[in-house]
Design a protein around this motif. Sequence first.
Motif, mmCIF file in Angstrom:
data_model
loop_
_atom_site.group_PDB
_atom_site.id
_atom_site.type_symbol
_atom_site.label_atom_id
_atom_site.label_comp_id
_atom_site.label_asym_id
_atom_site.label_seq_id
_atom_site.Cartn_x
_atom_site.Cartn_y
_atom_site.Cartn_z
ATOM 1 N N MET A 1 0.845 -1.198 0.000
ATOM 2 C CA MET A 1 0.000 0.000 0.000
ATOM 3 C C MET A 1 0.882 1.249 0.000
ATOM 4 O O MET A 1 1.846 1.318 0.746
ATOM 5 N N LEU A 2 0.510 2.203 -0.841
ATOM 6 C CA LEU A 2 1.309 3.425 -0.937
ATOM 7 C C LEU A 2 0.881 4.417 0.143
ATOM 8 O O LEU A 2 -0.286 4.753 0.261
ATOM 9 N N ARG A 3 1.813 4.826 0.944
ATOM 10 C CA ARG A 3 1.491 5.865 1.938
ATOM 11 C C ARG A 3 2.512 6.963 1.757
ATOM 12 O O ARG A 3 3.708 6.707 1.765
ATOM 13 N N LEU A 4 2.028 8.167 1.604
ATOM 14 C CA LEU A 4 2.979 9.242 1.312
ATOM 15 C C LEU A 4 3.306 10.029 2.559
ATOM 16 O O LEU A 4 2.441 10.640 3.170
ATOM 17 N N GLN A 5 4.550 10.006 2.907
ATOM 18 C CA GLN A 5 5.025 10.780 4.047
ATOM 19 C C GLN A 5 5.610 12.083 3.523
ATOM 20 O O GLN A 5 6.506 12.048 2.682
ATOM 21 N N THR A 6 5.107 13.202 4.014
ATOM 22 C CA THR A 6 5.674 14.481 3.585
ATOM 23 C C THR A 6 7.107 14.576 4.104
ATOM 24 O O THR A 6 7.428 14.024 5.158
ATOM 25 N N PRO A 7 7.974 15.291 3.364
ATOM 26 C CA PRO A 7 9.373 15.373 3.809
ATOM 27 C C PRO A 7 9.478 16.049 5.176
ATOM 28 O O PRO A 7 8.676 16.924 5.506
ATOM 29 N N LEU A 8 10.463 15.647 5.926
ATOM 30 C CA LEU A 8 10.695 16.224 7.258
ATOM 31 C C LEU A 8 11.188 17.658 7.135
ATOM 32 O O LEU A 8 12.079 17.933 6.327
ATOM 33 N N PRO A 9 10.669 18.560 7.954
ATOM 34 C CA PRO A 9 11.229 19.919 7.949
ATOM 35 C C PRO A 9 12.712 19.882 8.344
ATOM 36 O O PRO A 9 13.139 19.012 9.109
ATOM 37 N N GLU A 10 13.434 20.861 7.813
ATOM 38 C CA GLU A 10 14.888 20.935 8.038
ATOM 39 C C GLU A 10 15.294 20.886 9.515
ATOM 40 O O GLU A 10 16.276 20.272 9.895
ATOM 41 N N ARG A 11 14.495 21.567 10.326
ATOM 42 C CA ARG A 11 14.772 21.650 11.773
ATOM 43 C C ARG A 11 15.074 20.263 12.359
ATOM 44 O O ARG A 11 15.915 20.125 13.239
ATOM 45 N N TYR A 12 14.354 19.250 11.839
ATOM 46 C CA TYR A 12 14.533 17.900 12.379
ATOM 47 C C TYR A 12 15.580 17.117 11.580
ATOM 48 O O TYR A 12 16.373 16.379 12.134
ATOM 49 N N ARG A 13 15.521 17.341 10.254
ATOM 50 C CA ARG A 13 16.425 16.589 9.365
ATOM 51 C C ARG A 13 17.883 16.868 9.700
ATOM 52 O O ARG A 13 18.716 15.977 9.723
ATOM 53 N N ASP A 14 18.171 18.117 9.998
ATOM 54 C CA ASP A 14 19.565 18.500 10.191
ATOM 55 C C ASP A 14 19.992 18.537 11.661
ATOM 56 O O ASP A 14 21.123 18.923 11.971
ATOM 57 N N ALA A 15 19.093 18.174 12.549
ATOM 58 C CA ALA A 15 19.416 18.307 13.989
ATOM 59 C C ALA A 15 20.394 17.218 14.445
ATOM 60 O O ALA A 15 20.367 16.089 13.942
ATOM 61 N N SER A 16 21.255 17.589 15.401
ATOM 62 C CA SER A 16 22.186 16.592 15.961
ATOM 63 C C SER A 16 21.404 15.667 16.909
ATOM 64 O O SER A 16 20.316 16.040 17.383
ATOM 65 N N PRO A 17 21.946 14.485 17.207
ATOM 66 C CA PRO A 17 21.257 13.596 18.154
ATOM 67 C C PRO A 17 20.995 14.292 19.485
ATOM 68 O O PRO A 17 19.932 14.104 20.083
ATOM 69 N N GLU A 18 21.922 15.115 19.928
ATOM 70 C CA GLU A 18 21.742 15.810 21.221
ATOM 71 C C GLU A 18 20.569 16.791 21.133
ATOM 72 O O GLU A 18 19.747 16.885 22.045
ATOM 73 N N ALA A 19 20.517 17.522 20.022
ATOM 74 C CA ALA A 19 19.429 18.501 19.860
ATOM 75 C C ALA A 19 18.080 17.774 19.800
ATOM 76 O O ALA A 19 17.083 18.229 20.368
ATOM 77 N N LEU A 20 18.060 16.640 19.110
ATOM 78 C CA LEU A 20 16.800 15.878 19.022
ATOM 79 C C LEU A 20 16.378 15.390 20.403
ATOM 80 O O LEU A 20 15.198 15.445 20.765
ATOM 81 N N ASP A 21 17.352 14.913 21.166
ATOM 82 C CA ASP A 21 17.028 14.457 22.526
ATOM 83 C C ASP A 21 16.412 15.583 23.338
ATOM 84 O O ASP A 21 15.467 15.385 24.093
ATOM 85 N N GLU A 22 16.974 16.767 23.157
ATOM 86 C CA GLU A 22 16.429 17.919 23.904
ATOM 87 C C GLU A 22 14.992 18.217 23.489
ATOM 88 O O GLU A 22 14.122 18.440 24.320
ATOM 89 N N MET A 23 14.770 18.189 22.171
ATOM 90 C CA MET A 23 13.400 18.481 21.671
ATOM 91 C C MET A 23 12.414 17.440 22.185
ATOM 92 O O MET A 23 11.331 17.769 22.664
ATOM 93 N N ILE A 24 12.808 16.181 22.089
ATOM 94 C CA ILE A 24 11.886 15.099 22.481
ATOM 95 C C ILE A 24 11.630 15.168 23.986
ATOM 96 O O ILE A 24 10.486 15.089 24.442
ATOM 97 N N GLY A 25 12.711 15.347 24.745
ATOM 98 C CA GLY A 25 12.577 15.396 26.203
ATOM 99 C C GLY A 25 11.672 16.546 26.635
ATOM 100 O O GLY A 25 10.789 16.376 27.483
ATOM 101 N N ALA A 26 11.869 17.718 26.011
ATOM 102 C CA ALA A 26 11.064 18.889 26.390
ATOM 103 C C ALA A 26 9.599 18.672 26.010
ATOM 104 O O ALA A 26 8.693 18.966 26.797
ATOM 105 N N ALA A 27 9.351 18.145 24.800
ATOM 106 C CA ALA A 27 7.960 17.935 24.361
ATOM 107 C C ALA A 27 7.277 16.901 25.252
ATOM 108 O O ALA A 27 6.121 17.067 25.659
ATOM 109 N N LYS A 28 8.009 15.883 25.601
ATOM 110 C CA LYS A 28 7.446 14.818 26.437
ATOM 111 C C LYS A 28 7.078 15.386 27.817
ATOM 112 O O LYS A 28 6.019 15.091 28.363
ATOM 113 N N ALA A 29 7.967 16.218 28.343
ATOM 114 C CA ALA A 29 7.703 16.798 29.666
ATOM 115 C C ALA A 29 6.484 17.713 29.609
ATOM 116 O O ALA A 29 5.642 17.713 30.503
#
Length: 384
Positions: A1-29
């Motif tokens: 089945m074809l499912r189309l995922q829109t491309p990820l915004p740059e903010r996430y695509r280019d983020a370092s693992p540390e920056a992503l951890d910060e974003m995820i941790g903050a959103a989760k909190a």
Amino acid sequence: MLRLQTPLPERYRDASPEALDEMIGAAKATLGERLFILGHHYQRDEVMKWADARGDSYRLSVLAQERPDAEYIVFCGVHFMAESADVLTGDHQAVVLPDLNAGCSMADMADLDEVTEAWESLGDVIDTGELIPITYMNSSAALKAFVGQHGGAVCTSTNAREILDWAFTQGRKVLFFPDQHLGRNTGIAMGYTHDDMRVWNPRFELGGLTPEEVQASTFLLWKGHCSVHQRFSPAHVDAFRAQHPDGIVIAHPECSHEVCSVADQVGSTDFIIKAVAAAPAGSTIAIATEIHLVNRLRDETPDKTIISLDPLICPCSTMFRIDGPHLAWVLENLVEGRVINQITVDPETTEWAKVALQRMLDITQGNPVEAVRDPATDSRALPV
Ligand code: 13P
Ligand code: SF4
């Protein structure tokens, strides 16, 4: 089945693992109890570390149902699992799949048209009143609804035997889809033989079988498979045993019967985790399943040597699509009040898929299961 995922915004695509951890941790909190993140055992560590609960497909469906207070269920797994969670959760809850392209090639090997066609052509040669459809969890909600409507149930690799035992209290034959291997391995463990089983190939008329073959078989096994688990072979077992004569081989039942019949133990991802924990310290264990689970077990079990049965790694490429950037993206949107990548099953499909899923949960939990056949419509009444 074809499912189309829109491309990820740059903010996430280019983020370092540390920056992503910060974003995820903050959103989760920020989201707190409104959010419940589920992680299937095949997920990458960068995702799994954020899961509020881990599990196999059976456990995750139970967990989703047990959290009616969570407004958002972010499902780190594949599409059919998120659909099941949507079916089992309330209308006030949104199920989110971080990457819409995280499908399952096995689930895509059977669709509603093919199964409906198979059912109709089987009706020309046998009494479908005696035929119980069983679908593996790895299938679309539409197929689960078909099964619910036709008196069958869903199964997972954890409970396939219990579900098949139940099926034979309801009828004399089983149409099992989409994974032929789980059907065959479970049937053989129940005492049936290869002669009791035929493979149904949806590309051919009457599944490529003669009417006599259909009439003589107890199991009709859909010609579907998992490309990850089908890679393992008896030669891998021989090679491992030559090097480790006292080693233990544990295989997932999506592996071929040739592999399962020579493995020391066979079971679902949850079973594999428990079997590793139960093995004596110092054991060498070769596991035939997806590599992320194998590697996690290796890292979390330092007193045992854990390796993949196949020395070439076997990742599930669709499970692998869920990563830190996608998780950060959906969570930050939730914080902003935007639900993206919501998985929604339509109400009619939900109603019948829920019947099939609830039957599975009831059978597995030992609850009474109502399944009354309506001969006029060849469907069974919804449990009251
Ligand atoms: P489990 O039911 O063991 O979680 O397996 C699901 C799956 O997709 C295995 O390939
Ligand atoms: Fe599907 Fe196989 Fe991946 Fe499981 S491992 S999700 S069955 S493709």
